[in-house]
Design a protein around this motif. Structure first.
Motif, PDB file in Angstrom:
ATOM      1  N   UNK A  15       1.755  30.754  26.668  1.00 14.49           N
ATOM      2  CA  UNK A  15       2.826  30.721  25.614  1.00 14.49           C
ATOM      3  C   UNK A  15       3.937  30.651  26.145  1.00 14.49           C
ATOM      4  N   UNK A  16       5.006  29.897  25.435  1.00 13.02           N
ATOM      5  CA  UNK A  16       6.366  29.356  25.908  1.00 13.02           C
ATOM      6  C   UNK A  16       7.582  29.954  24.927  1.00 13.02           C
ATOM      7  N   UNK A  17       8.426  30.579  25.545  1.00 10.14           N
ATOM      8  CA  UNK A  17       9.577  30.806  24.482  1.00 10.14           C
ATOM      9  C   UNK A  17      10.704  30.234  25.174  1.00 10.14           C
ATOM     10  N   UNK A  18      11.432  29.151  24.840  1.00  9.39           N
ATOM     11  CA  UNK A  18      12.683  28.891  25.458  1.00  9.39           C
ATOM     12  C   UNK A  18      13.819  29.106  24.630  1.00  9.39           C
ATOM     13  N   UNK A  19      14.419  30.104  25.222  1.00 10.36           N
ATOM     14  CA  UNK A  19      15.845  30.904  24.555  1.00 10.36           C
ATOM     15  C   UNK A  19      16.926  30.223  25.097  1.00 10.36           C
ATOM     16  N   UNK A  20      17.606  29.258  24.191  1.00  4.39           N
ATOM     17  CA  UNK A  20      18.799  28.496  24.576  1.00  4.39           C
ATOM     18  C   UNK A  20      20.028  28.990  23.925  1.00  4.39           C
ATOM     19  N   UNK A  21      21.071  29.417  24.598  1.00  5.05           N
ATOM     20  CA  UNK A  21      22.112  29.975  24.060  1.00  5.05           C
ATOM     21  C   UNK A  21      23.330  29.002  23.869  1.00  5.05           C
ATOM     22  N   UNK A  22      24.306  29.241  23.248  1.00  4.29           N
ATOM     23  CA  UNK A  22      25.473  28.316  22.952  1.00  4.29           C
ATOM     24  C   UNK A  22      26.801  28.692  23.688  1.00  4.29           C
ATOM     25  N   UNK A  23      26.977  27.767  24.743  1.00  6.61           N
ATOM     26  CA  UNK A  23      28.288  28.048  25.201  1.00  6.61           C
ATOM     27  C   UNK A  23      28.513  29.320  26.168  1.00  6.61           C
ATOM     28  N   UNK A  24      27.724  29.445  26.851  1.00  5.96           N
ATOM     29  CA  UNK A  24      27.633  30.737  27.984  1.00  5.96           C
ATOM     30  C   UNK A  24      27.614  30.414  29.523  1.00  5.96           C
ATOM     31  N   UNK A  25      28.816  30.804  30.183  1.00  5.96           N
ATOM     32  CA  UNK A  25      28.755  30.496  31.659  1.00  5.96           C
ATOM     33  C   UNK A  25      27.912  31.268  32.357  1.00  5.96           C
ATOM     34  N   UNK A  26      27.163  30.791  33.655  1.00  6.56           N
ATOM     35  CA  UNK A  26      26.367  31.462  34.243  1.00  6.56           C
ATOM     36  C   UNK A  26      26.760  32.805  34.861  1.00  6.56           C
ATOM     37  N   UNK A  27      27.979  33.292  35.164  1.00 12.75           N
ATOM     38  CA  UNK A  27      28.516  34.400  35.497  1.00 12.75           C
ATOM     39  C   UNK A  27      28.880  35.357  34.665  1.00 12.75           C
ATOM     40  N   UNK A  28      28.396  35.184  33.308  1.00 13.95           N
ATOM     41  CA  UNK A  28      28.939  36.303  32.285  1.00 13.95           C
ATOM     42  C   UNK A  28      27.598  36.984  31.759  1.00 13.95           C
ATOM     43  N   UNK A  29      26.808  37.221  32.748  1.00 16.41           N
ATOM     44  CA  UNK A  29      25.667  38.271  32.688  1.00 16.41           C
ATOM     45  C   UNK A  29      25.884  39.291  33.765  1.00 16.41           C
TER      46      UNK A  29
END
Length: 326
Positions: free
Chosen positions: A23-37
């Motif tokens: 199975x696959x879940x693609x969770x795509x967020x909106x307007x988040x830069x890579x280093x904000x996690x």
């Protein structure tokens, strides 16, 4: 009798083969830069579920988008093609009906497919999904766990879950921590003043809300006993909605956080191998055993999932087109 036995055995083998498809879940967020996690080095972000997902799965340091603008980025991902080839290279342009939509190939391979949340790609994309939902709640993520529960249980699934976080304007609720303006990190290219700090604090709330829903989904996968059968991918469509980020070709605009977890299949690891957002379609189709449309320009990075030191491409390309114009 002999002929009947052979036919019966064939049906049995096919059934087993279908049951083993991931199975696959693609969770795509909106307007988040890579280093904000947190798992990418942020000292402010409270993202415990994503940090845990990064520890248990694979964290990519070299994942890049083909463009830093919402709809053309999403159209590029779902078609596996560069924006200037899709016919939807600018904001609010819709993917033409003659373009490939990779979930359609998953349907042909026996998958149940569904999209929920932010769409932004045009009606032609809907043919690739058995169900299309506008999502629920301020992040458009509140119906995702119910959709996981209510899916057909006799088919493998692919979910395109698209959050509206962290897009302006900010909508705060109880699903994520609220940050104090004095605690945020102000990038060196932004003016460090009270308005900027308040803006970043509210943005970080929505970043953390995506973490909340990752946690909810992983909890549901464990509850259903399918966590080891499901690839879950976390990424964004473009950088944070601030100057020098969204719509720009700096790392803050086109570099995406990219995490993949599938316990027992993907070993805990980090990779610096380059991948492009147009590679997602080719990769999922290979892992699913589905037919890849010849027009897809991306390459599969499935070998990286087995060995994080493998290289599948030497370069990645991104482009800049109109985001808005008058």
């Amino acid at each position: 009798m002999k002929r009947f036995f052979i036919i019966f055995s064939f049906i049995f083998l096919v059934s087993v083969s279908e049951a083993k498809k991931p199975n696959f879940i693609l969770f795509i967020t909106d307007d988040i830069s890579w280093d904000d996690l947190g798992c990418y080095g942020s000292k402010v972000a409270k993202t415990p579920h994503l940090d845990q997902m990064a520890k248990e799965g694979m964290l990519f340091h070299g994942a890049y988008l083909s463009i830093s603008s919402c709809s053309p980025s999403r159209c590029s991902i779902i078609s596996g093609r560069y924006p200037h080839n899709t016919g939807a290279a600018e904001l609010h342009t819709q993917l033409p009906a003659d373009q490939p939509v990779f979930p359609e190939a998953l349907q042909a391979a026996g998958y149940y497919t569904a999209l929920s949340g932010k769409h932004h790609m045009g009606k032609a994309v809907n043919r690739g999904f058995d169900k299309v939902s506008g999502g629920k709640g301020p992040s458009k993520s509140a119906d995702w766990v119910p959709m996981l529960r209510e899916r057909p249980k006799d088919k493998p699934f692919f979910f395109w879950f698209a959050s509206s976080d962290a897009h302006r304007g900010w909508k705060l609720n109880d699903k994520a921590p609220q940050y104090k303006p004095e605690d945020v990190e102000v990038p060196p290219y932004l003016y460090d003043g009270p308005v900027t700090r308040k803006d970043l604090a509210e943005y970080m709330h929505e970043v953390s809300r995506t973490d909340y829903y990752v946690g909810q989904m992983r909890k549901e996968l464990k509850k259903q006993g399918i966590e080891k059968d499901t690839y879950i991918i976390y990424m964004t469509d473009n950088g944070r909605p601030f100057p020098r980020c969204k719509t720009r070709l700096y790392d803050s605009g086109i570099r995406t956080p990219f995490l993949i977890a599938c316990p027992g299949t993907i070993a805990p690891s980090e990779t610096h191998s380059l991948i492009s957002s147009i590679d997602i379609s080719a990769t999922i189709l290979e892992l699913a055993g589905a037919k890849k449309d010849k027009r897809i320009q991306g390459v599969s990075f499935a070998p990286i999932l087995e060995n994080p030191k493998v290289t599948v491409r030497d370069y990645v390309f991104a482009e800049h087109n109109w985001h808005v114009y008058q």
